[in-house]
Design an enzyme around this catalytic site. Structure first.
Site, PDB file in Angstrom:
ATOM      1  N   PRO A   1      10.615  52.542  43.047  1.00  0.00           N
ATOM      2  CA  PRO A   1      10.787  53.204  44.338  1.00  0.00           C
ATOM      3  C   PRO A   1      11.471  54.568  44.142  1.00  0.00           C
ATOM      4  O   PRO A   1      12.413  54.676  43.361  1.00  0.00           O
ATOM      5  CB  PRO A   1      11.691  52.253  45.128  1.00  0.00           C
ATOM      6  CG  PRO A   1      11.729  50.985  44.372  1.00  0.00           C
ATOM      7  CD  PRO A   1      11.318  51.258  42.957  1.00  0.00           C
TER       8      PRO A   1
ATOM      9  N   ASP B   1      21.901  58.525  33.597  1.00  0.00           N
ATOM     10  CA  ASP B   1      20.520  58.153  33.946  1.00  0.00           C
ATOM     11  C   ASP B   1      19.552  58.411  32.793  1.00  0.00           C
ATOM     12  O   ASP B   1      18.740  57.559  32.442  1.00  0.00           O
ATOM     13  CB  ASP B   1      20.027  58.997  35.133  1.00  0.00           C
ATOM     14  CG  ASP B   1      20.546  58.483  36.452  1.00  0.00           C
ATOM     15  OD1 ASP B   1      21.537  57.730  36.435  1.00  0.00           O
ATOM     16  OD2 ASP B   1      19.970  58.831  37.495  1.00  0.00           O
TER      17      ASP B   1
ATOM     18  N   GLY C   1      17.974  55.714  43.921  1.00  0.00           N
ATOM     19  CA  GLY C   1      19.022  55.417  42.946  1.00  0.00           C
ATOM     20  C   GLY C   1      18.593  54.507  41.810  1.00  0.00           C
ATOM     21  O   GLY C   1      19.430  54.003  41.069  1.00  0.00           O
ATOM     22  N   LEU C   2      17.289  54.311  41.645  1.00  0.00           N
ATOM     23  CA  LEU C   2      16.838  53.439  40.549  1.00  0.00           C
ATOM     24  C   LEU C   2      16.297  54.261  39.369  1.00  0.00           C
ATOM     25  O   LEU C   2      15.605  53.740  38.500  1.00  0.00           O
ATOM     26  CB  LEU C   2      15.780  52.443  41.044  1.00  0.00           C
ATOM     27  CG  LEU C   2      16.281  51.437  42.089  1.00  0.00           C
ATOM     28  CD1 LEU C   2      15.162  50.483  42.503  1.00  0.00           C
ATOM     29  CD2 LEU C   2      17.476  50.620  41.573  1.00  0.00           C
ATOM     30  N   GLY C   3      16.610  55.546  39.364  1.00  0.00           N
ATOM     31  CA  GLY C   3      16.284  56.353  38.186  1.00  0.00           C
ATOM     32  C   GLY C   3      14.850  56.825  38.122  1.00  0.00           C
ATOM     33  O   GLY C   3      14.353  57.138  37.042  1.00  0.00           O
ATOM     34  N   SER C   4      14.169  56.905  39.295  1.00  0.00           N
ATOM     35  CA  SER C   4      12.762  57.316  39.249  1.00  0.00           C
ATOM     36  C   SER C   4      12.620  58.700  38.626  1.00  0.00           C
ATOM     37  O   SER C   4      11.713  58.926  37.824  1.00  0.00           O
ATOM     38  CB  SER C   4      12.132  57.282  40.644  1.00  0.00           C
ATOM     39  OG  SER C   4      12.801  58.154  41.512  1.00  0.00           O
ATOM     40  N   SER C   5      13.520  59.626  38.942  1.00  0.00           N
ATOM     41  CA  SER C   5      13.353  60.978  38.399  1.00  0.00           C
ATOM     42  C   SER C   5      13.614  61.010  36.896  1.00  0.00           C
ATOM     43  O   SER C   5      12.833  61.592  36.141  1.00  0.00           O
ATOM     44  CB  SER C   5      14.233  61.996  39.137  1.00  0.00           C
ATOM     45  OG  SER C   5      15.554  61.564  39.173  1.00  0.00           O
TER      46      SER C   5
ATOM     47  N   GLY D   1      13.631  57.946  44.782  1.00  0.00           N
ATOM     48  CA  GLY D   1      14.768  58.516  45.512  1.00  0.00           C
ATOM     49  C   GLY D   1      15.775  57.506  46.037  1.00  0.00           C
ATOM     50  O   GLY D   1      16.527  57.801  46.960  1.00  0.00           O
TER      51      GLY D   1
END
Ligand code: PMV
Length: 311
Positions: A97, A148, A101-105, A99
């Site tokens: 998911p 991250d 806070g699970l480190g997608s970026s 944006g």
């Protein structure tokens, strides 16, 4: 093709920006970055650009899309580091998911750097990918720690303090609860900085306390002291609230998780929306159910031992 995992921060977010230690672990959701030959540079992605159909963007259009700044900066920095440029088509496919806070970026950045350096026939080592990914986050966000980018490149459990990155053994089943609200990491980091500037002697102590919690948590994790791990998560959450990054929805999910018998629960990542993590050994399903019944999404995560890798 390259892929990289998602992550959750167990302890120490925000304080880590000021040099305090932080603990994170990689979780088993992944971003895949596939590169193929093309006559121009283009990106195809449904997940990152958030369109109903696959978006195809050339380099000039990309500059106007803020969601793409991470990818674009990753491409520029990889070209710069390797000293070579070439046209290509990049296809991003992610089940993380975006944006929240699970480190997608970080995951998109690490997998893009890995795939692109291989495409250029100059494969970068894990350490180089991690460092370059950190530079990308720093440039895009204005302020960033290595937490991250380290955890998504190395995988497993990670302890970060400044530029010191250590692999640690973390193997906790965690429940993730997602508010579905996007937080802007850069803005939240600035908000904390401004609160600190207005109240330096108070906020400095809170940041130092969060650092202490992380160190105590390291012992608790080593000793498998489950109650202590949970209690430290609760205290860490309270201090994050005092930094101003906890929203009503995050509090709601944390309290639901505690009501269902979690040993501890806290927001994870930058806050302002995003996710919570709950440590609820044996009661995970109850927590997931309660969060879903309240209208939010929730799942049980397991650790991803592998970080960025070629597929
Ligand atoms: O929003 P996330 O999941 O990328 O979390 C960022 C963690 C912070 O400590 C708030 C910022 C950082 O770069 O360490």
């Amino acid at each position: 093709m390259a892929s990289a995992p998602a992550k959750t921060i167990l302890f120490g977010e925000h304080a880590v920006v000021y040099g305090e230690p932080s603990i994170a672990c990689a979780i088993d959701l992944r971003t895949k970055a596939k590169i193929s030959k093309s006559d121009k540079i283009e990106i195809k992605s449904r997940d990152v650009i958030k369109t109903d159909v696959d978006a195809i963007l050339d380099r000039e259009n990309m500059r106007n899309k803020s969601e793409l700044r991470y990818i674009l900066t990753a491409i520029d920095k990889t070209f710069e580091k390797i000293g070579k440029e070439k046209n290509f088509s990049l296809e991003i496919d992610s089940n993380i998911p975006v944006g929240v806070g699970l480190g997608s970026s970080a995951s998109v950045v690490a997998s893009t750097i890995c795939a692109l350096s291989n495409f250029l026939k100059e494969p970068l080592e894990i350490k180089e990918i991690s460092e370059l990914a950190y530079e990308v986050e720093l440039e895009v966000q204005g302020a960033a720690s290595r937490i991250d980018t380290s955890v998504v490149t190395y995988g497993g459990g990670i302890l970060v303090k400044g530029s010191d990155v250590r692999l640690i053994d973390v193997n906790l089943p965690l429940v993730i609860g997602n508010t579905g609200i996007k937080g802007d990491t850069g803005k939240l980091v600035s908000m904390v900085r401004e609160r600190r500037e207005r109240n330096p002697e108070i906020i400095d102590r809170i940041i130092a306390s969060i650092g202490n919690i992380t160190l105590k948590a390291l012992d608790a994790l080593k000793n498998k002291d489950h109650n202590k791990i949970g209690e430290l998560m609760d205290i860490n959450h309270g201090l994050l609230d005092s930094l101003g990054v906890v929203t009503r929805e995050l509090s709601e999910l944390v309290h639901l998780a505690r009501r269902e018998g979690s040993l501890g629960a806290k927001m994870t990542g930058a806050g302002g929306g995003g996710c919570i993590i709950a440590y609820a050994p044996g009661k995970e399903n109850n927590v997931v159910k309660a969060i879903r019944e309240a209208g939010y999404s929730s799942f049980i995560s397991s650790i991803s031992k592998e970080g960025v890798r070629l597929e």
